[in-house]
Design an enzyme around this catalytic site. Structure first.
Site, PDB file in Angstrom:
ATOM      1  N   TYR A   1       0.938  -1.332   0.238  1.00 32.71           N
ATOM      2  CA  TYR A   1       0.074  -0.196  -0.067  1.00 32.71           C
ATOM      3  C   TYR A   1       1.120   1.122  -0.021  1.00 32.71           C
ATOM      4  CZ  TYR A   1      -3.201   3.492   1.736  1.00 32.71           C
ATOM      5  OH  TYR A   1      -3.885   4.744   1.747  1.00 32.71           O
TER       6      TYR A   1
ATOM      7  N   LYS B   1       0.822   4.371  -2.856  1.00 30.90           N
ATOM      8  CA  LYS B   1       0.592   5.520  -2.892  1.00 30.90           C
ATOM      9  C   LYS B   1       1.876   6.497  -3.067  1.00 30.90           C
ATOM     10  CE  LYS B   1      -3.780   5.370  -1.425  1.00 30.90           C
ATOM     11  NZ  LYS B   1      -4.468   6.261  -2.463  1.00 30.90           N
TER      12      LYS B   1
END
Length: 350
Positions: free
Chosen positions: A221, A225
């Site tokens: 994750y 990002k």
């Protein structure tokens, strides 16, 4: 002669030492000045400048916004608040029934038009993008909100991350975001050109502190990002001459299904508060004073971001270790909860 006088005399007689001291003093003044200017800019952005007027992005002129991940939480708030500003809304999300309810709410409350596109971003399916392209065909679109996203169900070591979860995170956060932008951005550019640049276009993409700070136990994750940070900045450079503003929006925790936090606090806003701060400050940096095409809009998040950037630094070992310990602790508690639920379920069966 005092010791200080002797030191100054020694430095004056040694040219190398003299220039080294002079350079150090000038560098110190430079660093202090730049920090002061950044801090002043932070305060002005957060607390002094008025809210951005969305008429510059075509509000109340019959234009449209596309919002992904629109059925819940932050995405739903983007749709509601953009509609309140006078933009018709294309709602893009997975669950048709939720989209229909939201479309009805928006139309009745704000008297703007809506369209819905049921879209499962976890499936890199060509049909999804063709349906979206059909839905926006010939619409005067000025705004795209790339809100769709996914994180890990609980913090997990990268080597133990399930393949499906890994693929879903990359597909949703990166592949879908890029492909949706490739579909929608040409329509935004066309609308801006048709207006002879009397309106500007806007593309907002949701970032995260998880991408700002390399985050152990959320490695996939975090990487997804961080990718959006570089991509947004690069895209901003390409589209700005075409009259389209591109910005990455960085958030810390917000009450939502993804964060699993239900109660708001001083540092954790609800979606309504967070989106209001975002739309009010488009084009400003707030906490992201050192980053191009980036905004950390909510005041508490902005101050945290500014403090980290200007003390230990986002890529420091200290920040990484603190993140490691925090998410390791969260994982331990989550596993205990899972174990307890499994035990209670087994007891009921017996």
């Amino acid at each position: 002669m005092s010791q200080i006088d002797q030191l100054l005399l020694s430095i004056a007689s040694n040219k190398l030492a003299y220039y080294a001291l002079l350079f150090s003093l000038l560098f110190g003044v430079f660093k202090l000045t730049t920090f002061t200017l950044r801090f002043a800019s932070l305060i002005v952005d957060l607390f002094i400048l008025p809210a951005v007027d969305f008429s510059k992005y075509g509000a109340n002129r019959g234009n449209w916004a596309v919002v992904t991940g629109a059925s819940d939480g932050i995405g739903k708030e983007y749709a509601l608040q953009l509609a309140k500003r006078g933009l018709s809304i294309v709602l893009v999300s997975r669950t048709q029934s939720k989209l229909e309810l939201l479309a009805t709410e928006i139309s009745s409350k704000y008297k703007v038009n809506t369209k819905i596109v049921a879209f499962d971003a976890s499936k890199d399916d060509e049909e999804n993008y063709l349906e979206l392209e059909k839905a926006i065909y010939d619409l005067p679109i000025t705004v795209l909100i790339n809100n769709v996203g996914q994180s890990h169900s609980i913090p997990v070591p990268f080597l133990e991350t399930e393949q499906k979860e890994l693929r879903d995170i990359i597909t949703i956060n990166n592949t879908a975001t890029l492909r949706i932008t490739q579909v929608v951005a040409p329509a935004i550019v066309a609308t801006v050109e048709k207006s002879q640049k009397k309106v500007r276009g806007l593309i907002l993409t949701m970032g995260s502190f998880g991408g700002l700070l390399p985050t152990p136990y959320l490695a996939t994750y975090s990487g997804s990002k961080a990718f959006l940070q570089a991509w947004s900045a690069a895209l901003a450079g390409e589209l700005n001459p075409k009259g389209v503003d591109v910005e990455l929006v960085i958030s810390y925790l917000v009450t939502s299904a993804m964060s699993k936090i239900r109660r708001s606090s001083l540092t954790i806003p609800n979606p309504k508060q967070f989106v209001a701060s975002t739309l009010a400050s488009v084009g400003r940096r707030n906490g992201a004073q050192e980053r191009f095409a980036t905004n950390t809009p909510y005041w508490a998040h902005a101050i945290m971001h500014f403090a980290i950037e200007n003390t230990v630094g986002v890529y420091s070992k200290i920040a990484n270790t603190l993140n490691f310990n925090m998410h390791k602790s969260i994982r331990t508690r989550a596993l205990k909860k899972q174990e307890k639920r499994s035990r209670l379920a087994a007891e009921k069966i017996e």
